[in-house]
Design a protein around this motif. Structure first.
Motif, PDB file in Angstrom:
ATOM      1  N   ASP A   6      32.142 -48.062  16.388  1.00 44.21           N
ATOM      2  CA  ASP A   6      32.270 -49.147  15.939  1.00 44.21           C
ATOM      3  C   ASP A   6      31.101 -49.657  15.396  1.00 44.21           C
ATOM      4  OD1 ASP A   6      30.471 -49.233  18.121  1.00 44.21           O
ATOM      5  OD2 ASP A   6      31.794 -50.510  19.562  1.00 44.21           O
ATOM      6  N   GLN A   7      30.696 -51.067  15.181  1.00 43.51           N
ATOM      7  CA  GLN A   7      29.643 -51.807  14.703  1.00 43.51           C
ATOM      8  C   GLN A   7      28.149 -51.236  15.466  1.00 43.51           C
ATOM      9  OE1 GLN A   7      32.369 -53.240  15.133  1.00 43.51           O
ATOM     10  NE2 GLN A   7      33.171 -54.423  13.276  1.00 43.51           N
ATOM     11  N   ASN A   8      28.480 -51.268  16.696  1.00 39.97           N
ATOM     12  CA  ASN A   8      27.323 -50.874  17.616  1.00 39.97           C
ATOM     13  C   ASN A   8      26.654 -49.560  17.478  1.00 39.97           C
ATOM     14  OD1 ASN A   8      26.599 -53.655  18.951  1.00 39.97           O
ATOM     15  ND2 ASN A   8      28.226 -53.337  20.492  1.00 39.97           N
ATOM     16  N   GLY A   9      27.931 -48.844  17.288  1.00 39.54           N
ATOM     17  CA  GLY A   9      27.715 -47.372  17.064  1.00 39.54           C
ATOM     18  C   GLY A   9      26.810 -47.107  15.683  1.00 39.54           C
ATOM     19  N   ALA A  10      27.253 -47.927  14.643  1.00 39.78           N
ATOM     20  CA  ALA A  10      26.775 -47.849  13.644  1.00 39.78           C
ATOM     21  C   ALA A  10      25.271 -48.074  13.516  1.00 39.78           C
ATOM     22  CB  ALA A  10      27.834 -48.235  12.538  1.00 39.78           C
ATOM     23  N   LEU A  11      24.949 -49.380  13.934  1.00 39.77           N
ATOM     24  CA  LEU A  11      23.778 -50.040  13.954  1.00 39.77           C
ATOM     25  C   LEU A  11      22.831 -49.070  14.728  1.00 39.77           C
ATOM     26  CD1 LEU A  11      24.732 -53.911  14.409  1.00 39.77           C
ATOM     27  CD2 LEU A  11      23.846 -52.791  12.390  1.00 39.77           C
ATOM     28  N   GLY A  12      23.434 -48.660  15.732  1.00 40.13           N
ATOM     29  CA  GLY A  12      22.411 -47.768  16.632  1.00 40.13           C
ATOM     30  C   GLY A  12      21.977 -46.470  15.867  1.00 40.13           C
ATOM     31  N   ALA A  13      22.849 -45.979  15.203  1.00 40.41           N
ATOM     32  CA  ALA A  13      22.673 -44.669  14.046  1.00 40.41           C
ATOM     33  C   ALA A  13      21.633 -45.105  13.190  1.00 40.41           C
ATOM     34  CB  ALA A  13      23.882 -44.007  13.520  1.00 40.41           C
ATOM     35  N   ILE A  14      21.625 -46.090  12.613  1.00 40.38           N
ATOM     36  CA  ILE A  14      20.537 -46.697  11.593  1.00 40.38           C
ATOM     37  C   ILE A  14      19.273 -46.936  12.312  1.00 40.38           C
ATOM     38  CG2 ILE A  14      19.831 -48.504  10.313  1.00 40.38           C
ATOM     39  CD1 ILE A  14      22.771 -49.323   9.778  1.00 40.38           C
ATOM     40  N   ALA A  15      19.271 -47.428  13.579  1.00 36.38           N
ATOM     41  CA  ALA A  15      18.027 -47.904  14.567  1.00 36.38           C
ATOM     42  C   ALA A  15      17.218 -46.416  14.884  1.00 36.38           C
ATOM     43  CB  ALA A  15      18.285 -48.354  15.700  1.00 36.38           C
ATOM     44  N   ALA A  16      18.289 -45.355  15.010  1.00 35.25           N
ATOM     45  CA  ALA A  16      17.498 -44.151  15.308  1.00 35.25           C
ATOM     46  C   ALA A  16      16.938 -43.298  14.352  1.00 35.25           C
ATOM     47  CB  ALA A  16      18.624 -43.155  16.030  1.00 35.25           C
ATOM     48  N   GLU A  17      16.906 -43.744  12.979  1.00 35.10           N
ATOM     49  CA  GLU A  17      16.326 -43.101  11.849  1.00 35.10           C
ATOM     50  C   GLU A  17      15.072 -43.705  11.693  1.00 35.10           C
ATOM     51  OE1 GLU A  17      17.788 -40.447  10.381  1.00 35.10           O
ATOM     52  OE2 GLU A  17      19.309 -40.619  11.679  1.00 35.10           O
ATOM     53  N   PRO A  18      14.167 -42.752  11.142  1.00 34.52           N
ATOM     54  CA  PRO A  18      12.736 -43.246  10.778  1.00 34.52           C
ATOM     55  C   PRO A  18      13.062 -44.418   9.862  1.00 34.52           C
ATOM     56  CG  PRO A  18      12.872 -40.801  10.356  1.00 34.52           C
ATOM     57  CD  PRO A  18      14.421 -41.370  10.663  1.00 34.52           C
ATOM     58  N   LEU A  19      12.169 -45.587   9.980  1.00 38.81           N
ATOM     59  CA  LEU A  19      12.302 -46.718   9.238  1.00 38.81           C
ATOM     60  C   LEU A  19      13.456 -47.468   9.376  1.00 38.81           C
ATOM     61  CD1 LEU A  19      10.955 -45.804   5.732  1.00 38.81           C
ATOM     62  CD2 LEU A  19       9.678 -46.598   7.747  1.00 38.81           C
ATOM     63  N   GLY A  20      14.197 -47.142  10.520  1.00 37.66           N
ATOM     64  CA  GLY A  20      15.562 -47.876  10.910  1.00 37.66           C
ATOM     65  C   GLY A  20      15.529 -49.446  11.049  1.00 37.66           C
ATOM     66  N   ARG A  21      14.416 -49.657  11.716  1.00 40.73           N
ATOM     67  CA  ARG A  21      14.427 -51.128  12.163  1.00 40.73           C
ATOM     68  C   ARG A  21      14.151 -51.777  10.972  1.00 40.73           C
ATOM     69  NH1 ARG A  21      10.827 -52.401  17.776  1.00 40.73           N
ATOM     70  NH2 ARG A  21      12.176 -50.971  19.218  1.00 40.73           N
ATOM     71  N   MET A  22      13.355 -51.472   9.976  1.00 40.17           N
ATOM     72  CA  MET A  22      12.963 -52.024   8.588  1.00 40.17           C
ATOM     73  C   MET A  22      14.583 -52.101   7.920  1.00 40.17           C
ATOM     74  SD  MET A  22      10.360 -51.123   5.580  1.00 40.17           S
ATOM     75  CE  MET A  22      11.483 -49.920   4.931  1.00 40.17           C
ATOM     76  N   VAL A  23      15.046 -51.167   7.875  1.00 41.01           N
ATOM     77  CA  VAL A  23      16.340 -51.279   7.278  1.00 41.01           C
ATOM     78  C   VAL A  23      17.445 -52.215   7.871  1.00 41.01           C
ATOM     79  CG1 VAL A  23      18.695 -49.903   6.837  1.00 41.01           C
ATOM     80  CG2 VAL A  23      16.320 -48.871   6.488  1.00 41.01           C
ATOM     81  N   LEU A  24      17.219 -52.356   9.199  1.00 38.34           N
ATOM     82  CA  LEU A  24      18.062 -53.145   9.976  1.00 38.34           C
ATOM     83  C   LEU A  24      17.809 -54.830   9.528  1.00 38.34           C
ATOM     84  CD1 LEU A  24      18.320 -51.733  13.310  1.00 38.34           C
ATOM     85  CD2 LEU A  24      20.095 -52.092  12.084  1.00 38.34           C
TER      86      LEU A  24
END
Length: 283
Positions: free
Chosen positions: A64-82
């Motif tokens: 779901d959306q939480n899982g997708a956002l969590g996958a982004i956060a786990a990546e380098p520079l993920g917070r900036m992308v968020l």
């Protein structure tokens, strides 16, 4: 002694404020950011599609959306992308909110205009929720572990909660059916300007939009059914958001194959969103 503003002054002030909001929503920075937001929604759908396929293959992750956002956060520079996603989603909220009042003048039918404005208002709420989820994930560095079960429990706890939950479930089920119908009829093309697009792009846009809307509508329809079941059984965990709907699909006969197909459909919707970010009438 200062005079009290009369009705005409209040009316003029209201019109001025309305023009200001409309001009802000139609400004170039907001229009560009809105397209970024539409593309960001495409990225989320690609990730949800991938997570759904993982669930079909036996993974225990959240599709779901939480899982997708969590996958982004786990990546380098993920917070900036968020945070980029937050800005894009916020711009979509402003644009959709204004469109819900003044938009869709290119449609000939007044009834059609009002229907699209109502949909635009609903999408403003959806993107506002996405903006909050993305911001919360960016601040925490991880996605929230909560799901829709708590929201369902809160609704069930209200006076007449079972009836309210059942009504919400029926509304969600109808909404999913409408999405399937709109996808089958390719009604999403009305909100796009494809005059400068090549034939191959038009075909890709139509096919990915059609498959994506139908797949997403099926998932939303299942969520509506689960909400009705939760109302009947007074069990909020029966309707724990999109994740529970996709996992419920997996438990059906040939569910693995069905869920893989729906996951591919969500990925198609993601591709469509990237095209829509380019060709949607953001006016």
């Amino acid at each position: 002694m200062a005079s009290t503003p009369d009705a005409a002054d209040v009316s003029r002030a209201g019109r001025k404020a309305g023009r200001g909001a409309r001009d802000a929503a139609h400004s170039m920075p907001v229009r560009v950011a809105a397209r970024v937001g539409i593309a960001a929604n495409g990225l989320l759908h690609l990730l949800i599609g991938w997570l759904a396929i993982q669930v079909a293959l036996g993974s225990g992750g959240r599709a779901d959306q939480n899982g997708a956002l969590g996958a982004i956060a786990a990546e380098p520079l993920g917070r900036m992308v968020l945070w980029v996603l937050v800005v894009g989603f916020a711009a979509v909220v402003l644009w959709r909110a204004v469109s819900s009042v003044w938009g869709y003048g290119y449609l000939g039918s007044r009834t059609e205009q009002l229907a699209r404005r109502a949909v635009s208002a609903g999408l403003a709420v959806v993107y506002a929720v996405l903006a909050v989820l993305a911001a919360t994930t960016a601040l925490r560095g991880r996605a929230s572990s909560g799901g829709g079960g708590q929201a369902t429990a809160d609704l069930l706890g209200l006076p007449g909660g079972q009836v309210l939950t059942a009504l919400v479930g029926i509304g969600v089920l109808v909404g999913g059916g409408v999405m399937v119908w709109n996808g089958w009829q390719k009604r999403f093309l009305q909100d796009q300007d494809l005059s400068g697009a090549r034939i191959r792009i038009r075909r890709l846009n139509a096919r990915t939009g059609q498959i994506g809307f139908i797949a997403k509508g099926i998932a939303i329809g299942i969520l509506g059914v689960l909400l009705c079941v939760a109302a009947l059984t007074v069990d909020p965990q029966r309707a724990n958001g999109l994740d529970s709907a996709l996992k419920a699909l997996r438990e059906q006969p040939y569910g693995v194959f069905l869920l893989i197909a729906v996951g591919i459909g969500f990925a198609c919707h993601g591709v469509f969103c990237f095209l829509d970010a380019r060709y949607h009438r953001v006016t």
